[in-house]
Scaffold this active site. Structure first.
Site, PDB file in Angstrom:
ATOM      1  N   HIS A 185       0.805  -1.133  -0.053  1.00 52.40           N
ATOM      2  CA  HIS A 185      -0.133   0.047   0.123  1.00 52.40           C
ATOM      3  C   HIS A 185       0.803   1.298   0.068  1.00 52.40           C
ATOM      4  O   HIS A 185       0.379   2.285  -0.539  1.00 52.40           O
ATOM      5  CB  HIS A 185      -1.284   0.057   0.932  1.00 52.40           C
ATOM      6  CG  HIS A 185      -2.150  -1.064   0.699  1.00 52.40           C
ATOM      7  ND1 HIS A 185      -2.521  -2.223   0.861  1.00 52.40           N
ATOM      8  CD2 HIS A 185      -3.207  -0.247  -0.124  1.00 52.40           C
ATOM      9  CE1 HIS A 185      -3.316  -2.340   0.287  1.00 52.40           C
ATOM     10  NE2 HIS A 185      -4.179  -1.547  -0.505  1.00 52.40           N
ATOM     11  N   ARG A 240     -10.254   4.916  -1.627  1.00 51.98           N
ATOM     12  CA  ARG A 240      -9.524   3.896  -0.467  1.00 51.98           C
ATOM     13  C   ARG A 240      -9.875   4.533   1.013  1.00 51.98           C
ATOM     14  O   ARG A 240      -8.787   5.470   1.296  1.00 51.98           O
ATOM     15  CB  ARG A 240      -8.303   3.385  -0.810  1.00 51.98           C
ATOM     16  CG  ARG A 240      -8.045   2.788  -1.964  1.00 51.98           C
ATOM     17  CD  ARG A 240      -6.396   2.301  -2.076  1.00 51.98           C
ATOM     18  NE  ARG A 240      -6.314   1.232  -2.810  1.00 51.98           N
ATOM     19  CZ  ARG A 240      -5.998   1.394  -3.900  1.00 51.98           C
ATOM     20  NH1 ARG A 240      -5.546   2.572  -4.507  1.00 51.98           N
ATOM     21  NH2 ARG A 240      -5.467   0.317  -4.746  1.00 51.98           N
ATOM     22  N   GLU A 267     -12.201  -9.449  -6.109  1.00 51.28           N
ATOM     23  CA  GLU A 267     -10.370  -9.673  -5.711  1.00 51.28           C
ATOM     24  C   GLU A 267     -10.019 -11.035  -4.996  1.00 51.28           C
ATOM     25  O   GLU A 267      -9.008 -11.236  -4.785  1.00 51.28           O
ATOM     26  CB  GLU A 267     -10.168  -8.460  -4.908  1.00 51.28           C
ATOM     27  CG  GLU A 267     -10.960  -8.134  -3.703  1.00 51.28           C
ATOM     28  CD  GLU A 267     -10.277  -6.984  -2.960  1.00 51.28           C
ATOM     29  OE1 GLU A 267      -9.350  -6.233  -3.411  1.00 51.28           O
ATOM     30  OE2 GLU A 267     -11.313  -6.477  -2.238  1.00 51.28           O
ATOM     31  N   ASN A 306      -5.114  -6.323  -7.873  1.00 53.53           N
ATOM     32  CA  ASN A 306      -4.036  -6.675  -7.073  1.00 53.53           C
ATOM     33  C   ASN A 306      -3.958  -7.659  -5.988  1.00 53.53           C
ATOM     34  O   ASN A 306      -3.137  -8.541  -5.956  1.00 53.53           O
ATOM     35  CB  ASN A 306      -3.755  -5.203  -6.255  1.00 53.53           C
ATOM     36  CG  ASN A 306      -3.708  -3.653  -6.830  1.00 53.53           C
ATOM     37  OD1 ASN A 306      -3.369  -4.017  -8.124  1.00 53.53           O
ATOM     38  ND2 ASN A 306      -3.919  -2.872  -6.454  1.00 53.53           N
ATOM     39  N   ASP A 307      -5.130  -7.741  -5.307  1.00 53.54           N
ATOM     40  CA  ASP A 307      -5.322  -8.718  -4.365  1.00 53.54           C
ATOM     41  C   ASP A 307      -5.496 -10.153  -5.268  1.00 53.54           C
ATOM     42  O   ASP A 307      -5.414 -11.258  -4.728  1.00 53.54           O
ATOM     43  CB  ASP A 307      -6.488  -8.618  -3.434  1.00 53.54           C
ATOM     44  CG  ASP A 307      -6.182  -7.939  -2.253  1.00 53.54           C
ATOM     45  OD1 ASP A 307      -5.167  -8.308  -1.797  1.00 53.54           O
ATOM     46  OD2 ASP A 307      -6.497  -6.635  -2.037  1.00 53.54           O
ATOM     47  N   ARG A 350       1.690  -9.861  -1.723  1.00 52.27           N
ATOM     48  CA  ARG A 350       2.132  -8.416  -2.714  1.00 52.27           C
ATOM     49  C   ARG A 350       3.176  -7.616  -1.761  1.00 52.27           C
ATOM     50  O   ARG A 350       3.560  -6.753  -2.643  1.00 52.27           O
ATOM     51  CB  ARG A 350       0.855  -7.793  -3.009  1.00 52.27           C
ATOM     52  CG  ARG A 350       0.062  -7.443  -1.699  1.00 52.27           C
ATOM     53  CD  ARG A 350      -1.485  -6.952  -1.930  1.00 52.27           C
ATOM     54  NE  ARG A 350      -1.430  -5.704  -2.293  1.00 52.27           N
ATOM     55  CZ  ARG A 350      -2.661  -4.945  -2.536  1.00 52.27           C
ATOM     56  NH1 ARG A 350      -3.792  -5.692  -2.540  1.00 52.27           N
ATOM     57  NH2 ARG A 350      -2.750  -3.714  -2.674  1.00 52.27           N
TER      58      ARG A 350
HETATM   59  C1  PEP Z   1      -7.034  -4.467  -5.351  1.00 48.79           C
HETATM   60  O1  PEP Z   1      -6.951  -5.405  -4.554  1.00 48.79           O
HETATM   61  O2  PEP Z   1      -6.658  -4.657  -6.672  1.00 48.79           O
HETATM   62  C2  PEP Z   1      -7.441  -3.039  -5.037  1.00 48.79           C
HETATM   63  C3  PEP Z   1      -7.779  -2.153  -5.910  1.00 48.79           C
HETATM   64  O3  PEP Z   1      -7.638  -2.627  -3.734  1.00 48.79           O
HETATM   65  P1  PEP Z   1      -6.499  -2.479  -2.906  1.00 48.79           P
HETATM   66  O4  PEP Z   1      -5.073  -2.314  -3.584  1.00 48.79           O
HETATM   67  O5  PEP Z   1      -6.762  -1.155  -2.235  1.00 48.79           O
HETATM   68  O6  PEP Z   1      -6.229  -3.675  -1.982  1.00 48.79           O
HETATM   69 MG    MG Z   2      -7.846  -5.009  -2.586  1.00 49.11          MG
END
Ligand code: PEP
Ligand code: MG
Length: 754
Positions: free
Chosen positions: A361, A468, A603, A626-627, A637
């Site tokens: 993050h 977010r 996700e 991403n997740d 990640r």
């Molecule tokens: C993701 O997981 O792609 C997403 C947009 O949420 P975050 O990166 O805040 O977990």
């Molecule tokens: Mg996410």
């Protein structure tokens, strides 16, 4: 044995310098094993020799003077073999070499074990005895275990510079490879952020000078008090009177009559100040964590936090107030997102973090704020860099320490080139996002901090695709009040009105911890995260949803998004709470609210296979690539060790994204994507070809993605997609994308080369 081992490792871990650490090792190991000698030799990499660094039993005058090449003596032999050498009568061995300076002729039995870190020998740990005997299996295993534990500590200490073998001085020019986390190049001055003091690693120690211990404790206490008063004053006009009372409560806890008094009492019993403080704080925390009352339970975190602050002052021997130069590059083992708020915006040029990766993050925030960043620099001697000039290359994930003039000039040129590129992209930023053959795809913004909405709108952002909300929670010192949330959300909603703003409900847990609500779990990414946390805390969820709804009054551009959905039940429960908040505000307070659209994030892999069922319960879907990538590939990640395995271009990820788009079309539900893949020009082209109806990304990516989309047509994009969907490996996919982008003349969108 286990307890002895644990104690030794803990003591070594909290030693202030290498010499103290080594002295602890030789004393403790000799005592635990009942041997006549314990010595430690460390490899001086520059000289290629094992140097006797400390000993108990051999002649102390030999410390630092005696050294052996890997081809010399039994110590060199242990290093070469990378295995223990256990001898009943060492002088009889062919590799034995007599060193008169050490006075070791009287010792016969010898056990030497290598200290190895990541396949490299760092040194050798040796025990010796006068009598002739072979050390037994248990003794050998004990020494091997100690050496393995020490290897990690020594490697870390050497890398972090907190225990440096070499004489301190200016760190010479060197280049370090990490992971590109946020694009951009910066030349600036390193400001090293030290980790917060750790109460668990304070060893128990008796002191001979109790008066001095008391004085330093009281001094530390008064610095922390002053600090808390200053923070309280800074926030005075931002928080209510009741919330102000929290700071008074903090001050009272520190009072010499309460916590302070207990620490003084323990010092008077003979303990040193750090140990007395850690003991008292941990005892209170343990007690509070067990009580029924949830309010009191939460005070445990307050007390731990206060304890850490006082400990930090004791360890630093003074107050730590950070001054930031105008060209600050923050450097640390693990930088926290809070720091982004602490450094004045105009002074912060870049971030360098030993831990973390491009998907953590902090990296996402850095990209959102347009701050270049490099992470996962596991070999960087970060603690030695304070005040030094550094070049940070966020494109290649490289950090160059104390660069020469030629390098600086080369990078200054990069920076100029990049400015020119940004200006040329900005020139077309206001044009619509359409392909050459007229297909329109809306680009939206990902935000978390107060967004630069003026620039976003000038780049043609068609709203916010992902706000977010947890970022504000992470920056705060406690849960923001409902009214504070209303104010923040109102700013976002009105800045983008009449465009829609998608607000995601609190997504904490996993790699997004709240400093004031620690969640300790073995496996946080599979734990109490996102919607799981908020459904278990309906008071937090309801207050957030009410704040969103109140903020949307009269603007009517709110969309609510639910994170980490893995079952329809979570959607149903969340929607029921949203409905309750909505009807209460309408009925009890008469607010004229429209019903916001509610969406689910896709996700978690399970959600991919429930698109139809989810589509019946929500108004839209938003894919969190991403997740999704993390869970599909089983790659954390945030872990630099496996970061090279993490890729949104893995064929399995692409197949999953295609599957989701196809299923969503079949279920007739709008689907967009808000992960980092959308902000990559090549990724955006593929997603458009898959049929995603909206892409949400950070501000800096908007002009680049738009430039790419405006230069392709749909048949070309589909052909590219068909080609990459047949690929068996990530490398093949990346290869095809590279060729495609170059053929279209879009290679320059990847940033300046060098
Ligand atoms: C993701 O997981 O792609 C997403 C947009 O949420 P975050 O990166 O805040 O977990
Ligand atoms: Mg996410």
């Amino acid at each position: 044995m286990l307890e002895t081992l644990r104690k030794i490792v803990q003591e070594v871990g909290s030693a202030r310098n290498l010499q103290t650490a080594l002295s602890i090792i030789v004393r403790r190991v000799r005592k635990a094993m009942g041997t006549d000698v314990c010595s430690v030799y460390l490899l001086d990499a520059k000289r290629g020799r094992y140097v006797l660094m400390d000993t108990l039993g051999l002649n102390p005058a030999a410390i630092g003077l005696v050294s052996l090449a890997p081809s010399e003596g039994l110590v060199g032999y242990v290093g070469q073999r990378e295995e223990p050498v256990n001898l009943e009568d060492a002088p009889q061995h062919s590799r034995y070499r007599y060193l008169p300076e050490t006075g070791e002729e009287k010792y016969h039995s010898f056990l030497g074990v290598p200290i190895i870190h990541q396949r490299h020998a760092l040194g050798v740990l040796v025990v010796q005895q006068k009598i002739k005997r072979r050390f037994d299996e248990g003794e050998e295993a004990f020494l091997v275990t100690i050496a393995a534990q020490l290897a990690a500590l020594l490697a870390h200490a050497q890398i972090s510079g907190s225990m440096n073998l070499l004489p301190s001085g200016k760190f010479s020019s060197a280049s370090f490879e990490g992971l590109p986390a946020a694009p951009g190049v910066a030349i600036g001055q390193a400001v090293v952020i030290m980790p917060i003091a750790d109460l668990d690693s304070v060893p128990e120690r008796l002191s001979d000078d109790l008066e001095a211990e008391k004085v330093s404790f009281l001094q530390a206490l008064s610095w922390v008090r002053e600090d808390i008063r200053a923070v309280g004053a800074k926030l005075a006009n931002r928080v209510s009177v009741q919330e102000q009372a929290l700071f008074d409560a903090y001050l009272q806890m520190l009072d010499e009559e309460s916590l302070g008094a207990e620490v003084i009492k323990r010092i008077e019993e003979g303990h040193w100040a750090q140990g007395a403080l850690a003991y008292v704080v941990k005892r209170h925390v343990k007690y509070l964590e067990k009580v029924e009352d949830s309010y009191l339970r939460e005070r445990a975190a307050d007390i731990r936090d206060l304890g850490r602050r006082v400990l930090a002052c004791l360890q630093e021997g003074g107050e730590v107030r950070q001054e930031y130069p105008p060209n600050t590059l923050l450097v640390g083992e693990e930088l926290s997102p809070t720091l982004l708020g602490e450094v004045p915006k105009e002074k912060l040029l870049g971030l360098i973090s030993v831990k973390g990766s491009s998907n953590s993050h902090l990296a996402i925030l850095a990209r959102a704020m347009g701050i270049p960043a490099v992470m996962g620099l596991t070999d960087l001697p970060w603690a030695q860099l304070d005040g030094q000039q550094i070049i940070l290359d966020g494109y290649r994930g490289q950090v160059i320490t104390t660069p020469d003039e030629r390098k600086v000039r080369q990078y200054e040129l990069f920076i100029q080139e990049e400015r020119a590129l940004t200006e040329s992209l900005e020139a077309e930023a206001g044009l619509p996002c359409v392909t050459r053959d007229g297909h329109r795809i809306p680009l939206m913004l990902n935000t978390g901090l107060a967004a630069d909405h003026v620039r976003a709108l000038s780049y043609g952002a068609e709203g916010v695709g992902l706000y977010r909300t947890e970022v504000q929670f992470m920056m705060a010192e406690r849960f923001p009040s409902e009214q504070e949330q209303v104010n923040l959300y109102r700013q976002q909603l009105s800045a983008f009105s009449p465009r829609e703003v998608t607000m995601r409900t609190l997504d904490i847990g996993g790699d997004k911890p709240l400093p004031y609500f620690p969640i300790e779990e073995e496996n946080p990414c599979l734990g109490w995260r996102g919607i799981r946390f908020t459904l278990d805390h309906p008071e937090v969820f309801l207050s957030q949803v009410r704040a969103m709804l109140r903020a949307s009054e009269g603007l009517d551009n709110l969309r609510i998004l639910l994170p980490m959905i893995s079952s329809v039940r979570e959607v149903e429960e969340a929607r029921a709470l949203i409905r309750r908040a909505w009807s209460e505000l309408r009925q009890d307070e008469g607010l004229p609210l429209v019903n916001p659209k509610v969406g689910a994030m896709i996700e978690v892999p399970a959600a991919m296979f429930q698109i139809q069922a989810l589509a019946e319960r929500v108004d839209y879907l938003s894919v969190g690539s991403n997740d999704l990538t993390q869970y599909l590939l089983a790659v954390d990640r945030d872990n630099p060790r496996v970061a090279r395995l993490y890729s949104g271009y893995h064929p399995a990820v692409l197949q999953a994204l295609m599957h989701i788009a196809t299923q969503a079309h079949a279920a007739r539900i709008p689907v967009s994507l808000c992960g980092e893949l959308a902000g990559d020009p090549a990724g955006a082209i593929l997603l458009m070809a898959m049929g995603y109806q909206g892409l949400s990304m950070n501000l800096a990516s908007l002009p680049r993605v738009k430039a790419a989309i405006r230069r392709v047509d749909v048949p070309q994009a589909r052909e590219l997609l068909a080609r990459v969907l047949t690929c068996a490996s990530t490398d093949q996919v990346v290869g095809h994308l590279g060729v495609f982008m170059n053929e279209l003349g879009l290679g320059w969108l990847a940033g300046p080369k060098g």
